[in-house]
Write an enzyme that holds these catalytic residues in place. Sequence first.
Site, PDB file in Angstrom:
ATOM      1  N   LYS A 150      24.851 -21.250  -8.174  1.00  0.00           N
ATOM      2  CA  LYS A 150      25.068 -21.716  -9.389  1.00  0.00           C
ATOM      3  C   LYS A 150      25.543 -23.414  -9.453  1.00  0.00           C
ATOM      4  O   LYS A 150      25.825 -23.929  -8.279  1.00  0.00           O
ATOM      5  CB  LYS A 150      26.035 -20.987 -10.001  1.00  0.00           C
ATOM      6  N   TYR A 172      19.477 -13.952 -18.473  1.00  0.00           N
ATOM      7  CA  TYR A 172      20.654 -13.313 -19.005  1.00  0.00           C
ATOM      8  C   TYR A 172      20.303 -12.550 -20.311  1.00  0.00           C
ATOM      9  O   TYR A 172      21.265 -12.528 -21.094  1.00  0.00           O
ATOM     10  CB  TYR A 172      21.808 -14.261 -18.912  1.00  0.00           C
ATOM     11  N   ARG A 183      25.377  -7.827  -3.144  1.00  0.00           N
ATOM     12  CA  ARG A 183      26.596  -7.420  -3.948  1.00  0.00           C
ATOM     13  C   ARG A 183      27.827  -7.551  -3.442  1.00  0.00           C
ATOM     14  O   ARG A 183      28.897  -7.929  -3.819  1.00  0.00           O
ATOM     15  CB  ARG A 183      26.468  -6.340  -4.803  1.00  0.00           C
ATOM     16  N   THR A 236      32.710  -9.748 -10.103  1.00  0.00           N
ATOM     17  CA  THR A 236      32.081 -10.816 -11.148  1.00  0.00           C
ATOM     18  C   THR A 236      33.572 -11.906 -11.492  1.00  0.00           C
ATOM     19  O   THR A 236      33.192 -13.079 -11.228  1.00  0.00           O
ATOM     20  CB  THR A 236      31.809 -10.362 -12.325  1.00  0.00           C
ATOM     21  N   ASN A 247      31.895 -18.836 -11.080  1.00  0.00           N
ATOM     22  CA  ASN A 247      31.658 -17.900  -9.965  1.00  0.00           C
ATOM     23  C   ASN A 247      30.945 -18.330  -8.852  1.00  0.00           C
ATOM     24  O   ASN A 247      30.438 -17.232  -8.194  1.00  0.00           O
ATOM     25  CB  ASN A 247      31.856 -16.354 -10.256  1.00  0.00           C
ATOM     26  N   HIS A 258      25.109 -15.948  -7.944  1.00  0.00           N
ATOM     27  CA  HIS A 258      24.481 -14.805  -8.562  1.00  0.00           C
ATOM     28  C   HIS A 258      23.863 -13.993  -7.510  1.00  0.00           C
ATOM     29  O   HIS A 258      23.154 -14.571  -6.702  1.00  0.00           O
ATOM     30  CB  HIS A 258      23.382 -15.065  -9.699  1.00  0.00           C
ATOM     31  N   GLU A 260      13.843 -10.121 -11.700  1.00  0.00           N
ATOM     32  CA  GLU A 260      14.675 -11.630 -11.341  1.00  0.00           C
ATOM     33  C   GLU A 260      13.745 -12.324 -10.380  1.00  0.00           C
ATOM     34  O   GLU A 260      13.315 -13.689 -10.543  1.00  0.00           O
ATOM     35  CB  GLU A 260      15.844 -11.714 -11.014  1.00  0.00           C
TER      36      GLU A 260
END
Length: 204
Positions: free
Chosen positions: A63, A103, A139, A145, A166, A169, A180
């Site tokens: 990000k 999103y 993940r 998160t 954070n 993604h 995605e």
Amino acid sequence: MVMLQRCILKRILQQFYPGNQESTKCLLSRFPTALLDGHGAVGHRSKSSLPDVVREQTLIAVKPDGVQRRLVGQIIQRFEQRGFKLVGLKMLQVSEDLLSQHYCEMRTKPFYPRLLHYMTSGPVVVMVWEGHKVVETSRMMVGHTNPAEAQAGTVRGDFSHHISRNVVHASDSLEGAQREIQLWFQRKELLNWDCCDQTNTYEA
Ligand code: ADP
């Protein structure tokens, strides 16, 4: 066109391995399909020898805060070290339109306007990684998160402390990953290639 390219490459290899058909054949089969096929044909999946179980793909994005803080290299390194294969990579300034699709489930959240602002505040680096159980494993590698709850050793646990920044993604399911990847990448932007060390990262 591909046949012609293969013929030319075969001739060149034969010059180096005169009389050794096996070496020529082996080297030819290892030559990345993407380089032979050119841009239009990359992403063809039927040509790989890999079993489906190791061809799962996920979308990872660094990000804007991660890019600004020069964390791209360290994040890529973690996925490489884990043995996953990079099949797509680009840097871009994201449009609000793309983000609102990405999103779409967040639209009703109170923080959504701030999320859009944050995600469009600078470039992102978006990637597709491939490998056995890559969605689930990514993940875990990325962490909770909310970085305040993320384990040390995870990307978010090591590089961030607030949910609004954070760093990274990672797709949260197989279906999410497929959606995605299609949203962020054109098919031709994904490369179909074989890692030379693949027999050392899984058992076929
Ligand atoms: P994840 O990114 O771990 O899949 P979500 O899909 O729940 O998590 O949320 C998407 C993103 O929205 C988060 O990564 C984070 O950037 C942002 N976000 C989630 N919850 C909050 C919050 N309470 N305040 C600010 N931003 C949030």
